[in-house]
Design an enzyme around this catalytic site. Structure first.
Site, PDB file in Angstrom:
ATOM      1  N   LYS A 204       3.651   1.114 -10.565  1.00  0.00           N
ATOM      2  CA  LYS A 204       2.949   1.726  -9.484  1.00  0.00           C
ATOM      3  C   LYS A 204       3.770   3.195  -8.982  1.00  0.00           C
ATOM      4  O   LYS A 204       4.987   3.443  -9.000  1.00  0.00           O
ATOM      5  CB  LYS A 204       3.088   0.896  -8.338  1.00  0.00           C
ATOM      6  CG  LYS A 204       2.015   1.372  -6.998  1.00  0.00           C
ATOM      7  CD  LYS A 204       2.142   0.289  -5.734  1.00  0.00           C
ATOM      8  CE  LYS A 204       1.479   0.623  -4.730  1.00  0.00           C
ATOM      9  NZ  LYS A 204       1.888  -0.107  -3.405  1.00  0.00           N
ATOM     10  N   HIS A 223       6.571  -6.408   3.635  1.00  0.00           N
ATOM     11  CA  HIS A 223       5.862  -7.308   2.455  1.00  0.00           C
ATOM     12  C   HIS A 223       7.262  -7.762   1.861  1.00  0.00           C
ATOM     13  O   HIS A 223       8.341  -6.962   1.702  1.00  0.00           O
ATOM     14  CB  HIS A 223       4.815  -6.555   1.681  1.00  0.00           C
ATOM     15  CG  HIS A 223       5.481  -5.804   0.957  1.00  0.00           C
ATOM     16  ND1 HIS A 223       5.719  -4.301   1.393  1.00  0.00           N
ATOM     17  CD2 HIS A 223       5.781  -5.507  -0.606  1.00  0.00           C
ATOM     18  CE1 HIS A 223       6.304  -3.563   0.466  1.00  0.00           C
ATOM     19  NE2 HIS A 223       6.327  -4.387  -0.652  1.00  0.00           N
ATOM     20  N   ASP A 225       7.740  -8.439  -2.476  1.00  0.00           N
ATOM     21  CA  ASP A 225       6.749  -8.262  -3.786  1.00  0.00           C
ATOM     22  C   ASP A 225       6.537  -9.673  -4.465  1.00  0.00           C
ATOM     23  O   ASP A 225       7.302 -10.549  -4.396  1.00  0.00           O
ATOM     24  CB  ASP A 225       7.746  -7.385  -4.908  1.00  0.00           C
ATOM     25  CG  ASP A 225       8.273  -6.012  -4.346  1.00  0.00           C
ATOM     26  OD1 ASP A 225       7.470  -5.605  -3.371  1.00  0.00           O
ATOM     27  OD2 ASP A 225       9.269  -5.334  -4.994  1.00  0.00           O
ATOM     28  N   HIS A 279      10.633  -6.006   2.797  1.00  0.00           N
ATOM     29  CA  HIS A 279      11.006  -4.574   3.158  1.00  0.00           C
ATOM     30  C   HIS A 279       9.724  -3.800   3.413  1.00  0.00           C
ATOM     31  O   HIS A 279       8.512  -4.465   3.427  1.00  0.00           O
ATOM     32  CB  HIS A 279      11.412  -4.192   1.872  1.00  0.00           C
ATOM     33  CG  HIS A 279      10.736  -4.417   0.499  1.00  0.00           C
ATOM     34  ND1 HIS A 279      10.439  -5.564  -0.006  1.00  0.00           N
ATOM     35  CD2 HIS A 279      10.053  -3.449  -0.336  1.00  0.00           C
ATOM     36  CE1 HIS A 279       9.672  -5.393  -1.052  1.00  0.00           C
ATOM     37  NE2 HIS A 279       9.458  -4.163  -1.317  1.00  0.00           N
TER      38      HIS A 279
END
Length: 337
Positions: A204, A223, A225, A279
């Protein structure tokens, strides 16, 4: 009929001189201006991966960081500096192309895949938006790659990304081996339980344009991962923050280091022994921040659950076993797992 083009943050940024639209202003308990520890830079563990290192020491460092932090930086990882610099250069060039050229790679409406150029990724409560545009595409294995989503401009984009993927294998294998040994397994077992040669490397590029009110906006909301783990290359503009002991801290930028995030699937597979890291990303008033995370994921029909060797009467499974595609769907749509 003119194709409808979604609003991109790059366009919003170019029109925003002093304020920002309401949908980018976070709630008070999320605004980075008031929720970041001022003057506090989080020294997440920095781990030297050099081959002549004491292997026991390296193993201990990775395991400790994965249990207590969920995030660490690695240096001397054997990916040449020029490979990383080139990766950054071609990604930046893509985002500086005219808008209509980027839209050629837009994620198709209604697509079940995450791949392509886009802005919105997940359902956000209250209709809020992150100050970021992105490009997703798989870079490994060759059978999973869809070159339709790889920019043809700049011309060296494909070769550069393929070269980076080739160098990543060594880092991926070292991390899996250390995490496997740290659970009391043989060195190869954890990677095999995670999909082995079927593991997908999903790249990404996050592009965070300058923002006139960085105290009110977030690039990417808090969020964890979804991946097994994530290997991230940042540019030199600070913005990554980690949540530790009830507070948000800025994570220090180290040139040529890779930032490793432990993701949800390793937490699940280890039955909670390793922790995925909460994070988020802040933005800058003057400068563009760009980052290149690669998410290590299983194929979508691959089932992930606590490893059988870690489950017994005294240690029941703390997580459900489910297909990775179902896990992703639930997480992006805010459905309890």
């Amino acid at each position: 009929m003119k194709k409808m083009v979604l609003e991109r943050v790059q366009d919003v940024a170019s029109l925003s001189k002093e304020g920002i639209p309401e949908e980018y202003i976070r709630s008070e308990d999320e605004q980075p201006g008031s929720t970041t520890v001022q003057g506090g830079v989080l020294e997440v563990p920095t781990i030297d991966m050099r081959d002549d290192q004491d292997e026991e020491k390296l193993l201990r460092a990775i395991v400790e960081a994965s249990k207590h932090w969920g995030m660490f930086q690695v240096v001397n990882h054997e990916i040449p500096a020029e490979v990383i610099t080139k990766l950054q250069a071609v990604g930046k060039e893509f985002f500086e192309l005219p808008q209509e050229e980027k839209e050629v790679y837009a994620k198709p409406p209604g697509s079940q895949s995450i791949e392509g150029y886009g802005t919105m990724l997940q359902k956000e409560l209250g209709g809020k938006k992150g100050w970021v545009d992105h490009l997703f595409h798989k870079i490994w294995p060759p059978s999973a790659i869809n070159y339709h989503f790889w920019p043809k401009n700049p011309p060296s984009y494909r070769e550069t990304n393929e070269k980076y993927a080739k160098y990543l294998h060594g880092v991926v294998d070292k991390l899996f081996k250390s995490l496997s040994l740290g659970l009391g397994f043989e060195g190869h077992e954890l990677k095999e339980a995670a999909g082995g040669d079927e593991l997908v490397y999903l790249l990404k590029i996050n592009y965070y344009p300058p923002c006139p009110r960085p105290d009110l906006a977030l690039g990417v909301v808090a969020h964890t991962d979804m991946s097994f783990f994530t290997i991230l290359v940042p540019n030199e503009v600070d913005g990554l923050q980690a949540f530790k002991d009830g507070h948000w801290y800025n994570v220090k930028y180290i040139p040529n280091a890779l930032v490793i995030h432990i993701g949800d699937q390793i937490e699940i597979l280890s039955n909670g022994k390793y922790k995925s890291v909460l994070h988020r990303t802040t933005v800058d008033k003057e400068k563009t921040r760009i980052s290149w995370p690669v998410f290590l994921e299983p194929p979508s029909d691959f089932e992930v659950g606590p490893h059988p060797k870690l489950v017994n009467e005294d240690n029941p499974p703390k997580y459900k076993t489910k297909k990775y595609g179902d896990y992703v769907y639930c997480k992006l749509n805010k459905i309890p797992q």
